[in-house]
Motif scaffolding. Structure first.
Motif, short mmCIF file in Angstrom:
data_model
loop_
_atom_site.label_atom_id
_atom_site.label_comp_id
_atom_site.label_asym_id
_atom_site.label_seq_id
_atom_site.Cartn_x
_atom_site.Cartn_y
_atom_site.Cartn_z
N GLU A 815 0.81 -1.21 0.00
CA GLU A 815 0.00 0.00 0.00
C GLU A 815 0.85 1.27 0.00
OE1 GLU A 815 -2.62 -2.80 -0.12
OE2 GLU A 815 -1.10 -2.88 1.45
N ALA A 816 2.04 1.21 0.58
CA ALA A 816 2.91 2.38 0.65
C ALA A 816 4.35 1.91 0.62
CB ALA A 816 2.63 3.20 1.90
N TRP A 817 5.22 2.82 0.19
CA TRP A 817 6.65 2.48 0.08
C TRP A 817 7.46 3.66 0.57
CZ3 TRP A 817 8.29 -2.01 -3.02
CH2 TRP A 817 9.68 -2.21 -2.97
N LEU A 818 8.25 3.46 1.63
CA LEU A 818 9.08 4.49 2.20
C LEU A 818 10.54 4.08 2.05
CD1 LEU A 818 7.09 5.20 5.49
CD2 LEU A 818 6.89 6.36 3.29
N VAL A 819 11.39 5.04 1.69
CA VAL A 819 12.81 4.78 1.48
C VAL A 819 13.57 5.22 2.73
CG1 VAL A 819 14.82 5.29 0.05
CG2 VAL A 819 12.56 5.10 -1.01
N LYS A 820 14.42 4.33 3.24
CA LYS A 820 15.25 4.65 4.39
C LYS A 820 16.26 5.72 4.03
CE LYS A 820 15.06 0.09 6.64
NZ LYS A 820 15.84 -1.06 7.11
N PRO A 821 16.62 6.62 4.96
CA PRO A 821 16.11 6.74 6.34
C PRO A 821 14.70 7.29 6.35
CG PRO A 821 17.64 8.51 5.85
CD PRO A 821 17.67 7.61 4.67
N VAL A 822 13.87 6.75 7.23
CA VAL A 822 12.44 7.05 7.24
C VAL A 822 12.17 8.28 8.07
CG1 VAL A 822 10.17 6.15 7.79
CG2 VAL A 822 11.94 4.61 6.98
N ASP A 823 11.38 9.20 7.50
CA ASP A 823 10.92 10.36 8.26
C ASP A 823 9.80 9.90 9.20
OD1 ASP A 823 10.80 13.53 8.32
OD2 ASP A 823 8.75 12.75 8.35
N PRO A 824 9.87 10.20 10.49
CA PRO A 824 8.85 9.70 11.43
C PRO A 824 7.43 10.12 11.06
CG PRO A 824 10.75 10.54 12.63
CD PRO A 824 10.95 10.92 11.20
N GLY A 825 7.25 11.39 10.68
CA GLY A 825 5.90 11.85 10.33
C GLY A 825 5.35 11.12 9.13
N ARG A 826 6.19 10.89 8.11
CA ARG A 826 5.72 10.18 6.92
C ARG A 826 5.36 8.73 7.26
NH1 ARG A 826 5.67 10.90 1.62
NH2 ARG A 826 6.67 12.93 1.83
N LEU A 827 6.16 8.09 8.14
CA LEU A 827 5.85 6.71 8.51
C LEU A 827 4.50 6.64 9.23
CD1 LEU A 827 6.62 3.72 8.93
CD2 LEU A 827 7.77 4.41 11.03
N LEU A 828 4.26 7.58 10.19
CA LEU A 828 3.00 7.56 10.92
C LEU A 828 1.81 7.78 9.99
CD1 LEU A 828 4.00 9.56 14.13
CD2 LEU A 828 3.75 7.08 13.86
N ARG A 829 1.96 8.69 9.02
CA ARG A 829 0.86 8.95 8.09
C ARG A 829 0.61 7.74 7.20
NH1 ARG A 829 -1.90 13.21 6.72
NH2 ARG A 829 -0.59 14.54 8.02
N ALA A 830 1.70 7.07 6.75
CA ALA A 830 1.52 5.90 5.89
C ALA A 830 0.82 4.77 6.64
CB ALA A 830 2.88 5.43 5.37
N VAL A 831 1.19 4.56 7.91
CA VAL A 831 0.54 3.50 8.69
C VAL A 831 -0.92 3.86 8.95
CG1 VAL A 831 0.55 2.31 10.91
CG2 VAL A 831 2.71 2.74 9.72
N ARG A 832 -1.19 5.14 9.29
CA ARG A 832 -2.57 5.55 9.55
C ARG A 832 -3.44 5.34 8.31
NH1 ARG A 832 -4.04 11.74 9.68
NH2 ARG A 832 -3.74 11.24 7.48
N ASP A 833 -2.93 5.74 7.12
CA ASP A 833 -3.71 5.57 5.89
C ASP A 833 -3.93 4.10 5.59
OD1 ASP A 833 -3.74 8.28 5.63
OD2 ASP A 833 -2.12 8.38 4.15
#
Length: 866
Positions: A815-833
């Motif tokens: 559903e989402a793809w984040l590239v390390k190093p992960v921004d905390p805010g982006r990770l929280l938003r991706a998990v919430r969505d």
């Protein structure tokens, strides 16, 4: 080898015994024919000797034919058959008292001798050579007989009857055969000459005896029992002995045939013809018989035919030689052209020198490197012209690779050297040199060299880069390690303010370390062309404002004012990449601006393009550096990396981004202390309508993009279960803490099998998954989840060091793809969505994610205090 030598010795001894036997027989016959015996006895002995010699010759040639092969077998067979026919004719003439028939048989035997001689050479002669030899034989024999006929006619007593035609024909054929034997002998190999000399001697003896027989028959008459009979007996025995020679069967031809010179044969032929012509002129008033006239006509026809044949043969040879010369010339010209094209097509420099060290040739690439024309270099000594020594004197060095190739024949490869151009500039080169040999002897040397100026420059840049990156990597790592070491020691337990400060230092240093890694990866991806551009129409004023906002903290710390210009122009670009470009240019300008200075950002339309310029009031850029500053790891001064920070990659990244958009970027500077201007162009879209310009566009940036962590509202009252999967337990601990602060029930595992077990053990709201893991990696986990009917709809958020474009096989499964190093805010938003979406309904978005830019960003607040 020893057996072959013994066999050759035995055959030679046998041949010598045959020679002695034949000599003794001839001597004995001579004694009888000249001794005090009556005519009847001498006649009987002579006839018996001729018959016996003929039988011996026939048997010897027949045996040799049976032991030979090819042309030599046919030669000895013809000679053996000729001897049998000659003996048969003689016997018939003696018994039937029919001399004419015997002479015809004898002429037939001589014709077979001509055939045998034609087959005698083991290498078949050319047809023209064989015909010319036959014509020479006709001329010689006819001339001799013509002279003999006139002698007989002039000296014959009145009333003597004219001899039969066969009497004149016998010496003609004999002379022809003897001449042919001599000519064949001169054109044969040395090993074949002994048997040929014997065969030719036998036919010469026949010719002498036949001429004497013709003269005696036309005069007082012929009778057996005189020394004339020695010619026939000697002829038979010479041929019989020839067949006993070891080389009679045909010696092997070890080398191509070398024809003997026809000059001697031609001189003899025409001398005899001239003698016959003089006799013809001197006796022109005499009443010659018709046979003499016929002989003269035959000789003339033979002479004319011979000359015509010689002219035709010479013309054919000349024409063939001209064609061969033309073909050879064309081949040499083609080879020379191919050699020249090969030399000119090689990108490396190539030159050759002779034994004295003078240049014999040089290709265009080599002359271009040395800054001269190829013809100008030929004839000059390489050492004194461009091949300098370590002290730059240009004198020949004893350890020089050219000298070693010429004197020792050694080859040198990958030798580093420096060549001097005529303008004094030195060119570093890599050289391969080797000797040029001809028949094993060194005739010169060939040198191949390559200009390695760029390689030396890259090595210098690499060394500086390693130094800079080493410093840039070690500095933040030192801060991180020191701060974490203090926190882990417990020394700051009673000082929460200092502890929070250490946390802030570690966070800031980790971000600095991440920016360095991002810059290096960015420049490599740009160079490889693998970076995806998400093109769209964007307002350039918004992009400039966003970049200025990111650099504002850096500018404030440096006491530098930012003056960005607002503009309603639209550009077709990737929003995040252009913001990154402007940010890099602003960061560079702020670093080199004096305190209190101002950095201005201007926008101007230039036709279909939009020009963005960043002007500063710093120290300026030297003219020779205006282009090089956009290279990788290049800075105006190497000390800038230590004094002002940075890696020398920001402007190189900016150039790559602009060029990927189809624009160009350049720098301008008036001189030291007058500031500089960095500019780039983008493609314009359309002009914004006036009614749209009044409402300022929304920034559109989320807290995740600004680097802060927000407390996201939750729709569900109970805690959702989230599984975090990463092979690094520290990463699992950090992500679990971050998600637990947001109210999620987090299960952390460090391998793929445990992740599948945890997912199957109960309801799962989402899975945060790393791909690169030992054993069962993230790809296997993701595929297993999608193949399990009970877990196929569980949302998955990928956290990986790779991008979706690098993993097309599994990117559509998340559903989402984040590239390390992960921004905390982006990770929280991706998990919430992902949790809100529940069952997966859409593939992952493969558009590039905003990257952390080179300018320092403020550290996000501690999630526990949110």
């Amino acid at each position: 080898m020893e057996d072959a030598r013994r066999t050759a010795t035995r055959l030679h001894d046998r041949f010598v015994r045959w020679c002695w036997t034949a000599g003794v027989v001839l001597f004995a016959l001579l004694v009888v024919l000249t001794g005090p015996f009556d005519d009847a006895t001498r006649e009987q002995v002579s006839r018996a000797a001729i018959g016996a010699a003929g039988v011996v010759a026939a048997i010897s040639c027949g045996l040799r034919a049976a032991r030979s092969a090819g042309r030599r077998r046919r030669a000895w067979g013809a000679l053996s058959l000729g001897a049998v026919i000659g003996l048969t004719g003689n016997l018939w003439a003696a018994l039937a008292q029919d001399p004419a028939t015997g002479d015809l048989a004898y002429i037939s035997a001589l014709v077979l001798g001509i055939v045998g001689l034609a087959f005698f050479p083991t290498v078949r002669p050319r047809g023209q050579d064989l015909v010319r030899m036959l014509l020479d034989s006709v001329v010689v024999g006819g001339s001799v007989l013509y002279i003999a006929v006139f002698a007989v006619v002039l000296d014959a007593p009145v009333g003597t009857a004219q001899p039969a035609l066969t009497v004149y024909a016998l010496p003609v054929v004999d002379a022809l055969l003897a001449t042919l034997a001599v000519l064949v002998m001169t054109r044969s190999s040395a090993a074949e000459r002994v048997p040929l000399v014997l065969v030719g001697s036998g036919f010469v003896l026949y010719a002498v005896a036949d001429v004497a027989f013709a003269l005696l028959s036309a005069g007082t008459g012929f009778a057996f029992g005189t020394v004339v009979d020695l010619g026939w007996v000697g002829g038979y025995l010479a041929i019989a002995v020839a067949a006993r020679h070891p080389a009679a069967s045909g010696s092997p031809v070890a080398s191509p045939r070398h024809d003997g010179s026809p000059v001697l044969g031609t001189v003899v032929t025409f001398c005899l013809f001239l003698a016959a012509a003089l006799v013809r002129v001197g006796q022109s008033g005499q009443n010659a018989p018709w046979v003499a006239d016929a002989l003269w006509v035959a000789v003339l026809v033979a002479v004319v035919a011979r000359q015509i044949l010689v002219v035709v043969d010479n013309e054919s040879l000349r024409h063939g030689l001209e064609q061969r010369v033309e073909r050879r010339t064309a081949q040499l010209r083609a080879l020379a052209g191919e050699r020249e094209r090969t030399l000119e097509s090689v990108a490396d420099g190539i030159y050759g020198v002779d034994l004295s060290g003078r240049i014999t040739f040089m290709n265009a690439a080599g002359a271009h490197v040395l800054g001269a024309a190829p013809d100008d270099m030929v004839g000059h000594e390489a050492h004194t012209t461009f091949h300098t020594t370590h002290d730059g004197t240009g004198a020949e060095s004893p350890g020089c690779y050219v000298t070693a190739a010429l004197q020792e024949g050694s080859t040198a490869t990958a030798v580093q050297d420096v060549y001097r151009r005529p303008d004094g500039k030195e060119v570093p080169v890599e050289v391969t040199a080797g000797p040029l040999r001809d028949d094993g002897a060194v005739r010169g040397a060939v040198v191949v060299f390559r200009d390695i100026t760029e390689r030396r420059e890259m090595e210098r840049i690499k060394d500086e880069f390693v130094s800079v990156v080493s410093h840039e990597l070690r500095t933040p790592l030192t801060s991180i390690r020191g701060a974490l070491g203090l926190l882990a020691s417990g020394l700051l337990t009673s000082a929460p303010d200092r502890a929070e400060r250490m946390v802030q230092v570690a966070l800031t240093s980790s971000e600095r370390l991440g920016r360095l890694v991002d810059d290096i990866l960015d420049i490599e991806r740009m160079a490889a062309g693998s970076t995806h551009l998400d093109l769209g129409e964007h307002r350039i004023g918004d992009l400039v404002a966003e970049a200025a906002d990111q650099v504002s903290i850096l500018a404030g710390d440096a006491d530098v004012n930012l003056d960005p210009t607002d503009s309603d122009e639209l550009v077709v670009a990737d929003r995040d990449r252009i913001v990154q470009t402007v940010t890099n240019l602003l960061t560079n300008a702020v670093k080199f601006s004096p305190p209190g200075g101002t950095v201005r950002v201007g926008v101007a339309a230039v036709g279909d393009l939009l020009e963005v310029r960043v002007d500063d009031e710093g120290r300026g850029i030297p003219q020779e550096k205006l282009e090089t500053i956009f290279r990788r790891f290049e800075q105006v001064d190497a000390s800038d990396a230590r004094e002002r920070g940075g890696t020398g990659l920001g402007l190189a990244i900016a150039r790559s981004i602009v060029e990927r958009h189809g624009g160009r970027i350049w720098a301008l500077s008036d001189g030291a202390g007058r500031g500089s201007s960095l500019r780039f162009t983008l493609r314009r879209a359309r002009q914004v309508a006036p009614e749209d310009a009044g409402a300022p566009p929304a920034d559109g940036r989320t807290a995740a993009e600004t680097g802060t962590v927000e407390h996201l509202p939750r729709e569900s009252s109970g805690p959702e279960r989230v599984i975090v999967v990463d092979d690094d337990p520290y990463v699992v601990d950090v992500l679990r803490t971050l998600l637990e602060e947001q109210g999620y029930d987090v299960v952390g595992v460090t391998d793929g099998d445990s992740a599948l077990d945890a997912a199957a053990s109960g309801a799962v709201a989402a899975i945060v998954l790393d791909l690169a893991m030992p054993g069962t990696d993230g790809n296997d986990v993701l595929i297993a989840l999608r193949q399990d009917p009970d877990l196929a709809d569980v949302p998955v958020v990928i956290v990986s060091v790779t991008t979706p474009l690098e993993n097309p096989d599994v990117s559509h499964l998340a559903e989402a793809w984040l590239v390390k190093p992960v921004d905390p805010g982006r990770l929280l938003r991706a998990v919430r969505d992902a949790v809100r979406g529940g069952a997966r309904r859409r593939p992952v978005d493969t558009a590039p994610q905003p990257r952390t830019v080179s300018a320092p960003a403020p550290a996000p607040p501690d999630p526990r205090n949110t």
